[in-house]
Design a protein around this motif. Structure first.
Motif, PDB file in Angstrom:
ATOM      1  N   SER A  14      46.001 -34.080   8.921  1.00 25.13           N
ATOM      2  CA  SER A  14      46.061 -35.319   9.709  1.00 25.13           C
ATOM      3  C   SER A  14      44.916 -35.396  10.707  1.00 25.13           C
ATOM      4  O   SER A  14      44.342 -36.474  10.920  1.00 25.13           O
ATOM      5  N   THR A  15      44.577 -34.281  11.306  1.00 22.53           N
ATOM      6  CA  THR A  15      43.460 -34.252  12.264  1.00 22.53           C
ATOM      7  C   THR A  15      42.158 -34.615  11.569  1.00 22.53           C
ATOM      8  O   THR A  15      41.397 -35.466  12.048  1.00 22.53           O
ATOM      9  N   SER A  17      41.865 -36.213   8.720  1.00 21.86           N
ATOM     10  CA  SER A  17      41.983 -37.597   8.252  1.00 21.86           C
ATOM     11  C   SER A  17      41.666 -38.600   9.352  1.00 21.86           C
ATOM     12  O   SER A  17      40.970 -39.591   9.122  1.00 21.86           O
ATOM     13  N   LYS A  18      42.182 -38.345  10.549  1.00 30.70           N
ATOM     14  CA  LYS A  18      41.925 -39.271  11.657  1.00 30.70           C
ATOM     15  C   LYS A  18      40.445 -39.300  12.015  1.00 30.70           C
ATOM     16  O   LYS A  18      39.904 -40.349  12.369  1.00 30.70           O
ATOM     17  N   LEU A  19      39.786 -38.147  11.909  1.00 30.80           N
ATOM     18  CA  LEU A  19      38.345 -38.101  12.175  1.00 30.80           C
ATOM     19  C   LEU A  19      37.556 -38.900  11.131  1.00 30.80           C
ATOM     20  O   LEU A  19      36.563 -39.537  11.452  1.00 30.80           O
ATOM     21  N   SER A  21      38.925 -41.315   8.950  1.00 26.14           N
ATOM     22  CA  SER A  21      39.509 -42.595   8.537  1.00 26.14           C
ATOM     23  C   SER A  21      38.659 -43.809   8.901  1.00 26.14           C
ATOM     24  O   SER A  21      38.685 -44.809   8.179  1.00 26.14           O
ATOM     25  N   TYR A  27      43.387 -46.403   4.992  1.00 29.93           N
ATOM     26  CA  TYR A  27      43.863 -45.041   5.224  1.00 29.93           C
ATOM     27  C   TYR A  27      45.362 -45.004   4.968  1.00 29.93           C
ATOM     28  O   TYR A  27      46.110 -45.833   5.488  1.00 29.93           O
ATOM     29  N   GLU A  29      48.805 -42.356   4.716  1.00 34.08           N
ATOM     30  CA  GLU A  29      49.429 -41.045   4.868  1.00 34.08           C
ATOM     31  C   GLU A  29      50.499 -40.922   3.783  1.00 34.08           C
ATOM     32  O   GLU A  29      51.448 -41.708   3.764  1.00 34.08           O
ATOM     33  N   ASP A 107      45.868 -39.059   2.912  1.00 34.39           N
ATOM     34  CA  ASP A 107      46.169 -37.800   3.588  1.00 34.39           C
ATOM     35  C   ASP A 107      47.448 -37.210   3.010  1.00 34.39           C
ATOM     36  O   ASP A 107      48.501 -37.838   3.050  1.00 34.39           O
TER      37      ASP A 107
END
Length: 163
Positions: A14-15, A17-19, A21, A27, A29, A107
């Motif tokens: 998740s970390t 992915s957020k960077l 996205s 995006y 999940e 993700d």
């Protein structure tokens, strides 16, 4: 570009992915898709019609503790479930992005279901870091031990519902 992020619970998917996205048009999940699927009546109907997974339906709801026991004992049911969720809920999103020429970041997809993806990013960290990350997310130690055990047995789908 259709990209999948894979890795075990607490690995930092998740970390990452957020960077990343912001570089994609869309995006998704996978955990959220799965959580929504379990509330969908068509998923319950599919469960009821499955010769083994139908035992996880109690009071017209999917009982996650029963489901996990079934998935541990029946790897084929695990594959059936993963395929159903992927084909019914995620594949249409992938096709829509391809049709509209949009990029997609997913993700948390199961690694064996990444055939539709152009790029796969695997996130790997030590078990200690995974435990630390899960504790930070508020997961109890007993639940973390259960998640780790399930993943050692390759019951990765089940870890999503243990939070």
């Amino acid at each position: 570009m259709i990209t999948a992020i894979i890795g075990k619970a607490g690995s930092g998917k998740s970390t990452i992915s957020k960077l990343l996205s912001g570089n994609y048009d869309m995006y998704v999940e996978a955990d959220s898709v799965v959580a929504s699927a379990y509330k969908d009546d068509s998923t319950k109907v599919w469960f009821k019609n499955h010769e083994i997974l139908n035992k996880a339906i109690l009071n017209d709801c999917i009982d996650k503790s029963v489901l996990i026991k079934i998935l541990i004992q029946s790897p084929y049911s695990k594959y059936d479930l993963e395929n159903y969720l992927y084909n019914r809920y995620l594949l249409p999103i992938i096709h829509k992005c391809r049709d509209e020429n949009k990029s997609l970041l997913v993700d948390g997809i199961v690694s064996r279901l990444t055939k539709s993806f152009d790029q796969i990013i695997s996130v790997e960290v030590t078990e200690d870091i995974r435990k630390e990350n899960l504790l930070k997310r508020g997961v109890s130690l007993s639940r973390i031990d259960e998640i780790m055990e399930l993943q050692k047995r390759n019951i990765t789908t089940a870890s999503t519902w243990l939070k």
